[in-house]
Design a protein around this motif. Sequence first.
Motif, PDB file in Angstrom:
ATOM      1  N   TYR A  40     105.413  89.876  50.006  1.00 44.63           N
ATOM      2  CA  TYR A  40     104.555  89.893  51.425  1.00 44.63           C
ATOM      3  C   TYR A  40     103.505  90.734  51.464  1.00 44.63           C
ATOM      4  CZ  TYR A  40     103.475  90.261  56.235  1.00 44.63           C
ATOM      5  OH  TYR A  40     102.934  90.222  57.519  1.00 44.63           O
ATOM      6  N   ARG A  41     102.385  90.468  51.855  1.00 41.59           N
ATOM      7  CA  ARG A  41     101.209  91.364  51.848  1.00 41.59           C
ATOM      8  C   ARG A  41     101.133  91.870  53.156  1.00 41.59           C
ATOM      9  NH1 ARG A  41      98.669  93.169  47.496  1.00 41.59           N
ATOM     10  NH2 ARG A  41      98.531  91.183  46.772  1.00 41.59           N
ATOM     11  N   VAL A  42     101.133  93.191  53.235  1.00 47.58           N
ATOM     12  CA  VAL A  42     101.075  93.965  54.654  1.00 47.58           C
ATOM     13  C   VAL A  42      99.929  93.690  55.408  1.00 47.58           C
ATOM     14  CG1 VAL A  42     101.439  96.396  56.047  1.00 47.58           C
ATOM     15  CG2 VAL A  42     102.565  95.671  53.842  1.00 47.58           C
ATOM     16  N   LYS A  43      99.989  93.196  56.742  1.00 45.32           N
ATOM     17  CA  LYS A  43      98.816  93.244  57.607  1.00 45.32           C
ATOM     18  C   LYS A  43      98.618  94.255  58.641  1.00 45.32           C
ATOM     19  CE  LYS A  43      99.168  88.131  57.187  1.00 45.32           C
ATOM     20  NZ  LYS A  43      99.402  86.710  58.102  1.00 45.32           N
ATOM     21  N   SER A  44      97.453  94.535  59.017  1.00 41.37           N
ATOM     22  CA  SER A  44      97.585  95.573  60.140  1.00 41.37           C
ATOM     23  C   SER A  44      98.505  95.194  61.514  1.00 41.37           C
ATOM     24  CB  SER A  44      96.060  95.383  60.619  1.00 41.37           C
ATOM     25  OG  SER A  44      95.689  96.500  61.807  1.00 41.37           O
ATOM     26  N   GLY A  45      99.009  96.388  61.915  1.00 42.98           N
ATOM     27  CA  GLY A  45     100.084  96.308  62.896  1.00 42.98           C
ATOM     28  C   GLY A  45     101.505  95.931  62.305  1.00 42.98           C
ATOM     29  N   ASP A  46     101.646  95.701  61.131  1.00 42.99           N
ATOM     30  CA  ASP A  46     103.075  95.325  60.660  1.00 42.99           C
ATOM     31  C   ASP A  46     103.590  96.966  60.518  1.00 42.99           C
ATOM     32  OD1 ASP A  46     102.946  92.725  60.196  1.00 42.99           O
ATOM     33  OD2 ASP A  46     102.157  92.651  58.294  1.00 42.99           O
ATOM     34  N   SER A  47     105.091  96.578  60.638  1.00 47.17           N
ATOM     35  CA  SER A  47     105.770  97.903  60.256  1.00 47.17           C
ATOM     36  C   SER A  47     107.067  97.528  59.473  1.00 47.17           C
ATOM     37  CB  SER A  47     106.536  98.491  61.472  1.00 47.17           C
ATOM     38  OG  SER A  47     107.568  97.645  62.023  1.00 47.17           O
ATOM     39  N   LEU A  48     107.680  98.203  58.698  1.00 51.22           N
ATOM     40  CA  LEU A  48     108.820  97.787  57.726  1.00 51.22           C
ATOM     41  C   LEU A  48     109.794  96.904  58.320  1.00 51.22           C
ATOM     42  CD1 LEU A  48     109.446  97.964  54.839  1.00 51.22           C
ATOM     43  CD2 LEU A  48     111.207  99.456  55.437  1.00 51.22           C
ATOM     44  N   TYR A  49     110.111  97.192  59.672  1.00 53.77           N
ATOM     45  CA  TYR A  49     111.112  96.584  60.534  1.00 53.77           C
ATOM     46  C   TYR A  49     110.633  95.287  60.879  1.00 53.77           C
ATOM     47  CZ  TYR A  49     114.052 100.735  60.730  1.00 53.77           C
ATOM     48  OH  TYR A  49     114.990 101.712  60.390  1.00 53.77           O
ATOM     49  N   SER A  50     109.281  95.085  61.322  1.00 53.12           N
ATOM     50  CA  SER A  50     108.901  93.794  61.558  1.00 53.12           C
ATOM     51  C   SER A  50     108.811  92.780  60.719  1.00 53.12           C
ATOM     52  CB  SER A  50     107.397  93.873  62.171  1.00 53.12           C
ATOM     53  OG  SER A  50     106.371  94.231  61.128  1.00 53.12           O
ATOM     54  N   ILE A  51     108.509  93.324  59.436  1.00 52.52           N
ATOM     55  CA  ILE A  51     108.514  92.508  58.116  1.00 52.52           C
ATOM     56  C   ILE A  51     110.092  91.896  57.726  1.00 52.52           C
ATOM     57  CG2 ILE A  51     108.203  92.234  55.424  1.00 52.52           C
ATOM     58  CD1 ILE A  51     105.902  94.762  56.085  1.00 52.52           C
ATOM     59  N   ALA A  52     110.891  92.935  57.957  1.00 53.45           N
ATOM     60  CA  ALA A  52     112.385  92.647  57.670  1.00 53.45           C
ATOM     61  C   ALA A  52     112.946  91.586  58.813  1.00 53.45           C
ATOM     62  CB  ALA A  52     113.036  94.033  57.855  1.00 53.45           C
TER      63      ALA A  52
END
Length: 280
Positions: A40-52
Amino acid sequence: MLNRTVSSLFLSILLAMAVLPGCVTLEDRQRAAAEDRVSYRVKSGDSLYSIAWRFGLDARAVAQWNRLQHPYTIFPGQLIFLSPLGTAQTQTAQRSPAMPQTSRARPIKPYIPNHRVDKPSPVKPPVAKLPKQQNTTTTSPIKISKPPQATPREIKQVRWQWPLKIKHHSSAVYQPATSRGVQVKGRLGQSVFAAADGKVVYSGNGLKGYGELIIIKHSDELISAYAHNRKRFVPQEMWVKRGQKIAELGVKAGEKDAVLYFEIRKFGKPVDPMAYLPAL
């Protein structure tokens, strides 16, 4: 000569950036391509927890797969692997609603840490046998009492409360068939409270289908989420106390009533909130 020196310096900087801790190296990319790892490519505003949260994964596992150290700092454009290296990518992933597509389309089965403790087989206590010629009373069997079953509140001493003040349970709380969370009806602008002590690990609106969302980490095992708020009052990384106001209740897009969607996850997987929240 000057241009060659500048080019060499620029190349050295790029190589140094490639080996920074927490960054995905060229070797990782090559191995990922060879094994077809989902990323997954990180976007502005993401956190590791939101991705998980998007992919129903344990944030600590995702951090381990990407060699990230606490506090799990990530950057826009960074590539985050969603599976451990060397695993087969042929089974279907269990995703949260309205999650974005990953950079690879092949589905996976997310890694789920095995924290289950097998129960020991019941042991029948021995009964002492005495010789027949002796006129004595046989020893009574030893009684083994079963240990009490641990409840969710005993796991990490997390004390829970309802995120909204509720008057009538039967009409205010219901569980959608498509999720493990609960929807709590309230008034527009009503105060939303932290259900337990913890740290805000996400506060934003970048997850489609959740509106203004807050995610709080309560322990290494448990996190809770509060969706469809009208306004958020706590930023990411802020520590909050149980009962602290964190938001105002809003309305989900396309709906008329003000409803809070509340969910608890253990090791990245949804659990029944009713087993954790106090009885109404």
